[in-house]
Design a protein around this motif. Structure first.
Motif, PDB file in Angstrom:
ATOM      1  N   GLU A  14     -34.547 -10.868  31.620  1.00 37.43           N
ATOM      2  CA  GLU A  14     -35.886 -11.332  31.268  1.00 37.43           C
ATOM      3  C   GLU A  14     -35.750 -12.807  30.907  1.00 37.43           C
ATOM      4  O   GLU A  14     -34.896 -13.182  30.109  1.00 37.43           O
ATOM      5  N   CYS A  15     -36.585 -13.599  31.543  1.00 36.35           N
ATOM      6  CA  CYS A  15     -36.403 -15.039  31.418  1.00 36.35           C
ATOM      7  C   CYS A  15     -37.489 -15.660  30.570  1.00 36.35           C
ATOM      8  O   CYS A  15     -38.623 -15.773  31.002  1.00 36.35           O
ATOM      9  N   HIS A  16     -37.162 -15.993  29.347  1.00 34.87           N
ATOM     10  CA  HIS A  16     -38.113 -16.738  28.522  1.00 34.87           C
ATOM     11  C   HIS A  16     -37.357 -17.607  27.520  1.00 34.87           C
ATOM     12  O   HIS A  16     -37.479 -17.451  26.317  1.00 34.87           O
ATOM     13  N   VAL A  42     -23.549 -19.765  37.832  1.00 36.87           N
ATOM     14  CA  VAL A  42     -23.960 -20.807  36.891  1.00 36.87           C
ATOM     15  C   VAL A  42     -25.252 -20.407  36.180  1.00 36.87           C
ATOM     16  O   VAL A  42     -25.424 -20.632  34.988  1.00 36.87           O
ATOM     17  N   LEU A  43     -26.181 -19.823  36.922  1.00 35.63           N
ATOM     18  CA  LEU A  43     -27.429 -19.281  36.369  1.00 35.63           C
ATOM     19  C   LEU A  43     -27.645 -17.896  36.962  1.00 35.63           C
ATOM     20  O   LEU A  43     -27.287 -17.694  38.131  1.00 35.63           O
ATOM     21  N   PRO A  44     -28.276 -16.948  36.279  1.00 31.36           N
ATOM     22  CA  PRO A  44     -28.681 -17.072  34.872  1.00 31.36           C
ATOM     23  C   PRO A  44     -27.512 -16.852  33.923  1.00 31.36           C
ATOM     24  O   PRO A  44     -26.534 -16.232  34.278  1.00 31.36           O
ATOM     25  N   ALA A  47     -27.437 -17.924  27.518  1.00 33.38           N
ATOM     26  CA  ALA A  47     -27.929 -19.077  26.764  1.00 33.38           C
ATOM     27  C   ALA A  47     -28.961 -19.889  27.541  1.00 33.38           C
ATOM     28  O   ALA A  47     -29.638 -20.739  26.975  1.00 33.38           O
ATOM     29  N   ARG A  48     -29.076 -19.614  28.821  1.00 35.46           N
ATOM     30  CA  ARG A  48     -29.984 -20.432  29.645  1.00 35.46           C
ATOM     31  C   ARG A  48     -30.280 -19.652  30.910  1.00 35.46           C
ATOM     32  O   ARG A  48     -29.446 -19.531  31.776  1.00 35.46           O
ATOM     33  N   GLU A 209     -37.588 -30.297  32.971  1.00 33.57           N
ATOM     34  CA  GLU A 209     -36.287 -30.048  32.349  1.00 33.57           C
ATOM     35  C   GLU A 209     -35.243 -30.098  33.465  1.00 33.57           C
ATOM     36  O   GLU A 209     -35.573 -29.864  34.631  1.00 33.57           O
ATOM     37  N   TYR A 210     -33.994 -30.406  33.099  1.00 34.85           N
ATOM     38  CA  TYR A 210     -32.958 -30.648  34.117  1.00 34.85           C
ATOM     39  C   TYR A 210     -31.627 -29.980  33.768  1.00 34.85           C
ATOM     40  O   TYR A 210     -31.285 -29.828  32.588  1.00 34.85           O
ATOM     41  N   GLY A 211     -30.904 -29.642  34.835  1.00 36.61           N
ATOM     42  CA  GLY A 211     -29.507 -29.253  34.695  1.00 36.61           C
ATOM     43  C   GLY A 211     -28.682 -30.009  35.715  1.00 36.61           C
ATOM     44  O   GLY A 211     -29.140 -30.268  36.837  1.00 36.61           O
ATOM     45  N   LEU A 212     -27.469 -30.371  35.332  1.00 35.13           N
ATOM     46  CA  LEU A 212     -26.571 -31.108  36.215  1.00 35.13           C
ATOM     47  C   LEU A 212     -25.310 -30.272  36.417  1.00 35.13           C
ATOM     48  O   LEU A 212     -24.600 -29.971  35.460  1.00 35.13           O
TER      49      LEU A 212
END
Ligand code: MN
Length: 312
Positions: A14-16, A42-44, A47-48, A209-212
């Motif tokens: 669940e993504c929130h 890397v995702l999900p 923590a993120r 928002e960003y991820g690298l």
């Protein structure tokens, strides 16, 4: 390159997440196996879960495709997402239930929109032997498009820009007023950055928002060292980020406006409710025409019922 073909946790995501303002948060991937190939998920993560609409990121390889070992993922279903395939080395063949048969090479984009339902395979078997290194990503589709017909796009050439010591390829969305031709359904961006030794300030959209994601070596992100394979979550309300390296570093920068809908992910499905996922999975398992068929010799991929249906 096709996602969590084996549900490793037997649970749904669940993504929130709550968005965070400008900072740098270092996240490490988990190891997984997809199609006989080692991947770094890397995702999900706990923590993120998402970065903008980006809800899934697997780094595949580097590895080597041979006669007996390769990246071969048989036909499997998707709903409610776009698959974004980016290769750094090697070649892959994409086939889908729309009748598409599309090779992809480094620097090109394969973008498949699942909508109400699609199935596809990814293979090296009988097609390519040699090094393989790539990234498979998913974008969650918003409510107003996620029930529509599936689609596929291949973009053989993509816009590039240079900012400071950074050579940038814009594969989806817009970066520094340069736009990819790829279809978008939300406000988001994905670029590949090759950063030569030195220090460069990249302009960012302060509503994203960003991820690298660092794909080799290490880079300093503002004042935080980010290692090979790690993801730097950059937060939001940021006008720029400073990248510094002593070597040539390859990265992906993924960003977007915060995804405002609560997403439920299980196996290869991105939805909003358990009932939607249960129905999709029942229809895949019973070969309902919703997901079509893929013209490939690879066996179709299935899995057990969702955990909430296990008693049925
Ligand atoms: Mn897939």
């Amino acid at each position: 390159m096709s996602g969590p073909v084996t549900p490793s946790e037997g649970e749904a995501w669940e993504c929130h997440d709550s968005p965070k303002k400008t900072h740098v948060e270092r996240l490490s991937p988990r190891r997984a196996v997809v199609g006989g190939f080692d991947v770094a998920r890397v995702l999900p993560q706990r923590a993120r879960r998402m970065i903008g609409p980006w809800c899934f990121v697997d780094v595949m390889g580097p590895g080597v495709a041979t006669d007996s070992v390769g990246l071969n993922v048989g036909p499997h279903p998707h709903i409610g997402l776009q698959t974004v395939t980016w290769l750094i080395d090697g070649a892959l063949l994409h086939r889908d239930s729309l009748g598409t048969e599309q090779p992809i090479q480094p620097g090109q984009l394969n973008l498949m929109t699942a909508g109400h339902g699609v199935s596809h395979s990814e293979e090296t078997m009988n097609f390519y032997h040699g090094p393989i290194f790539g990234v498979q990503m998913w974008l969650a589709q918003p409510e107003h498009t996620r029930h529509t017909a599936p689609a596929f796009e291949h973009h053989a050439s993509l816009p590039r820009i240079t900012i400071g010591t950074a050579d940038i390829t814009v594969f989806v969305g817009e970066f520094h007023n340069v736009a990819s031709p790829a279809r978008t359904e939300t406000q988001h961006v994905g670029v590949e950055i090759i950063l030569a030794p030195g220090s460069t300030i990249l302009p960012l959209n302060n509503t994203y928002e960003y991820g690298l994601l660092v794909l080799n070596d290490a880079v300093r992100v503002d004042d935080t060292e980010i290692g090979h394979g790690e993801l730097a979550y950059l937060g939001t309300q940021r006008d720029e980020v400073t990248l510094t390296s002593n070597t040539t570093v390859r990265m992906l920068l993924l960003g977007g406006e915060r995804f405002s809908e609560d997403v439920l992910m299980w196996w290869n499905y991105v939805a909003r409710s358990r009932d939607e996922i249960s129905l999709a999975h029942y229809e895949w398992s019973t070969k309902n025409p919703r997901f079509g068929t893929v013209a490939t010799d690879l066996p179709r991929v299935d899995t057990r019922k969702p955990p909430w249906d296990a008693h049925l």
